[in-house]
Structures are given as structure tokens and as C-alpha cells.
Design an enzyme around this catalytic site. Structure first.
Site, PDB file in Angstrom:
ATOM      1  N   CYS A 239       1.067  -1.288   0.108  1.00 61.83           N
ATOM      2  CA  CYS A 239       0.237  -0.186   0.146  1.00 61.83           C
ATOM      3  C   CYS A 239       0.518   0.945  -0.255  1.00 61.83           C
ATOM      4  O   CYS A 239       0.520   1.934   0.121  1.00 61.83           O
ATOM      5  CB  CYS A 239      -0.968   0.176   1.313  1.00 61.83           C
ATOM      6  N   CYS A 297       3.646  12.448  13.866  1.00 67.50           N
ATOM      7  CA  CYS A 297       4.734  13.333  13.785  1.00 67.50           C
ATOM      8  C   CYS A 297       4.325  14.804  14.737  1.00 67.50           C
ATOM      9  O   CYS A 297       2.982  15.190  14.487  1.00 67.50           O
ATOM     10  CB  CYS A 297       5.172  13.058  12.951  1.00 67.50           C
TER      11      CYS A 297
END
Length: 350
Positions: A239, A297
Site C-alpha cells: 500500500c 509526528c
């Protein structure tokens, strides 16, 4: 292999000093005796020598194995007639320095390759070369882990590592614990996806016949959460979750481990929960595309490995629609992340 960069230190601490001791008593001197300036041996080399075997071989040279282990290794001194019995070309497979330069251990691979004890410890401490969990570092760098079916039906993910030695028990403990956890997680993921009974590669005669966990590691990515330090599912490689940034052997790729956060820890912060399975299988959508997020993040942004490693891929992604979207879940358009809920329940419903 001298641990000191000084030119006055012995360049091959063990080899040269052992030659000097050719007419010495049957045991190596204490490290205190080596502190004499006349020997010009640095402290690092004295530590190396203190761990080396103190027995003399039939050829007259000193054994370069680890002190207290039996039987002794073949002679590793360059030019010795008995050296032909040692596996390899006389150099450590990790640092390529002469084996005679430090305490040496024999790997449990079929070839019985030899490496420095200190190099084996460093390899185990460094671990996988990138953020995703792999365990090839547990095996001989020449013989490998037996991937691509070279070990027949032996499952590499549960096979005994080649870096096995009584002096490596401390360094091996965490990698083996993590590997066992990934094995259980991989089995659960295969059951959820229903692939164990469907994929031809797992059928008799297939590439991964008898090796379902190896198949899962080839198909999926797993990471170690920086919060709870447990492994978690990070998406399928096909993916766009890979390839991962790699580093030279014995080193790690540059990445911020604090950005690896599992769905469970993210769910705790967001208050998400599954009434049936709790937070263990909570998953998140990548902010920029229709992939499963494995990175968290800047304290706010969920990203898949592809978007994390390739900033140019964070723009222009359009969901193909519910019927064709690989997430099989109604979600906000690219540019917005969202909690996908429980992966177990979502797979069951789909």
C-alpha cells in the site's frame, strides 16, 4: 583491532602481544601487568585481552576465544598452519579487522563463522537498520536468515538466532522478547485478514508453505511504539508503506523514534475506545492519503510510512471512493486525519 587510535598502542592488540608472549607461562598475565609502559598497551586493549581465553593451543599460539568457554577455537594467528580449520578468511564479518585482535565467538550457522564478541554485542544493540521491525540482525551476515525458502519449511521468525552465546544473553533478551511479540501480532493480523486460508503462497508448495509468520513479515510492516514499547501493525507494504530508509550494516537509518506511536497510545490521548476490544486495535488514517498511519509526528499528525519518508507524496492524493478505497471506511478527504476505530471490528464488518 585496537580500541585506541594512538599509534603507540598495539595495532593488533591480541595478536601482537600474544606473539610477544610466545615463551611466557601457560596463562596470560593479569591486566595489571599489562599496564607497564614498556608494553605500550592502551586500556581498551587490556580490557579486550582480559576477556580472551588464556589457554595455549597445540600449535603454540594462544586461543583467541572467550575466556572460560570450551572447547577452544582453531588458531587464528595469521600464517599458522592450523588456521585452515577456521571458518572464514581470518577477518571479523562485522568490522573486517583480524579475528586475532579480540575475543572471538563462533556463530551457530552451519558454516560456524567467527566474529568478535564486541562486534556481535554492538550488532544486537543497534538492531534493525530502519524504523520497521526486522530481525535479520539476529543471524549470520553471510549465511543470512534463510529467507526466500532457503531453509525449507523452517520458520525464520521462530528459528534460533545465529548470534547465540552465553556472553550475549543480556543483549539478546530484548530482541527476542520483541520478536516473540511480533510473532503473535503477525498471527493475529493474518487471522483478521483471513489470508491464512486464501493466499496461494501459504498453500502446500507455495513460497511460504509452513511459514505463515514469515509471510506476514514480508507482507506487513510492524513498528515499536515509543510510548508503551510494544510492537504494532503499521500497514501493508504493497500500500505504499515501503521501502523503508535503510542504513549500512551495523548502523541505523536516521529517524525520530518518538514519532512512532501505536494506535492504542494515540487512542488514549484522543479518548477513542472500542467497547468490545478496548484500545488494542485502534487504528488511524494517514492525514495525506488513504493508507493506515504508522507515524505520529509533531504531536498532531498521523502519517503512513510512504508520506512520512517522501514529503512530495503528501499532496494531490484523492480518495477513489468508498467502494474502491483500500481503507473500506468513510473518512475525511486528504488533508485530514481521523480515527478509523477498531481494526478487528472493521475487518469483521467488511
Amino acid at each position: 583491532m585496537c580500541l585506541c587510535s594512538s599509534l603507540t598502542c598495539l595495532k593488533t592488540s591480541a595478536g601482537r602481544l600474544l606473539d610477544m608472549l610466545g615463551t611466557a607461562p601457560s596463562n596470560l598475565p593479569d591486566t595489571a601487568a599489562l599496564s607497564c609502559p614498556a608494553h605500550q598497551v592502551c586500556r581498551g586493549c587490556r580490557v579486550q585481552l582480559s576477556h580472551m581465553c588464556s589457554r595455549q593451543l597445540p600449535c603454540g599460539h594462544w586461543c583467541c576465544g572467550v575466556r572460560g568457554t570450551t572447547p577452544c577455537l582453531p588458531c587464528l594467528q595469521p600464517g599458522c598452519a592450523s588456521q585452515a580449520s577456521a571458518a572464514g578468511n581470518g577477518s571479523c564479518l562485522f568490522c573486517f579487522e583480524p579475528l586475532s585482535a579480540g575475543p572471538v565467538i563462533e556463530l551457530t550457522c552451519d558454516a560456524g563463522h567467527l566474529v568478535h564478541l564486541s562486534c556481535a554485542k554492538k550488532r544486537l544493540q543497534v538492531g534493525a537498520p530502519g524504523p520497521s521491525l526486522t530481525f535479520d540482525f539476529l543471524f549470520c551476515p553471510l549465511c543470512g536468515s534463510g529467507k526466500e525458502g532457503r531453509c525449507g519449511n523452517i520458520q525464520v521468525m521462530t528459528a534460533q538466532p545465529h548470534l547465540i552465546h552465553q556472553q550475549l544473553q543480556t543483549e539478546l533478551a530484548r530482541p527476542l522478547e520483541l520478536r516473540d511479540q511480533v510473532v503473535q501480532l503477525a498471527k493475529s493480523r493474518l487471522r483478521l485478514a483471513g489470508l491464512a486460508k486464501q493466499d496461494q503462497e501459504l498453500q502446500p508448495g507455495g513460497k511460504f508453505d509452513g511459514r505463515p509468520v514469515d509471510y506476514a513479515l514480508a507482507k506487513y510492516l510492524f513498528f515499536e511504539c515509543s510510548k508503551c514499547h510494544l510492537p504494532y501493525f503499521g500497514g501493508a507494504k504493497e500500500c505504499g508503506a515501503g521501502p523503508q530508509q535503510q542504513a549500512p550494516a551495523g548502523a541505523q537509518a536516521a529517524f525520530d523514534a518518538q514519532e512512532l506511536v501505536c494506535g492504542n497510545c494515540s487512542a488514549i490521548a484522543a479518548g477513542a475506545d472500542c467497547p468490545q476490544h478496548g484500545r488494542q486495535f485502534i487504528e488511524w488514517k494517514c492525514k495525506y492519503c488513504c493508507n493506515l498511519a504508522s507515524w505520529y509526528c509533531w504531536g498532531s499528525t498521523h502519517m503512513c510510512s510512504s508520506c512520512h519518508d517522501n514529503p512530495e507524496r503528501r499532496h494531490g492524493n484523492v480518495c477513489p471512493g468508498l467502494g474502491r478505497c483500500q481503507l473500506k471506511f468513510s473518512h475525511p478527504p486528504s488533508g485530514g486525519s481521523c480515527c478509523l476505530g477498531c481494526g478487528v471490528c472493521r475487518n469483521r464488518d467488511n
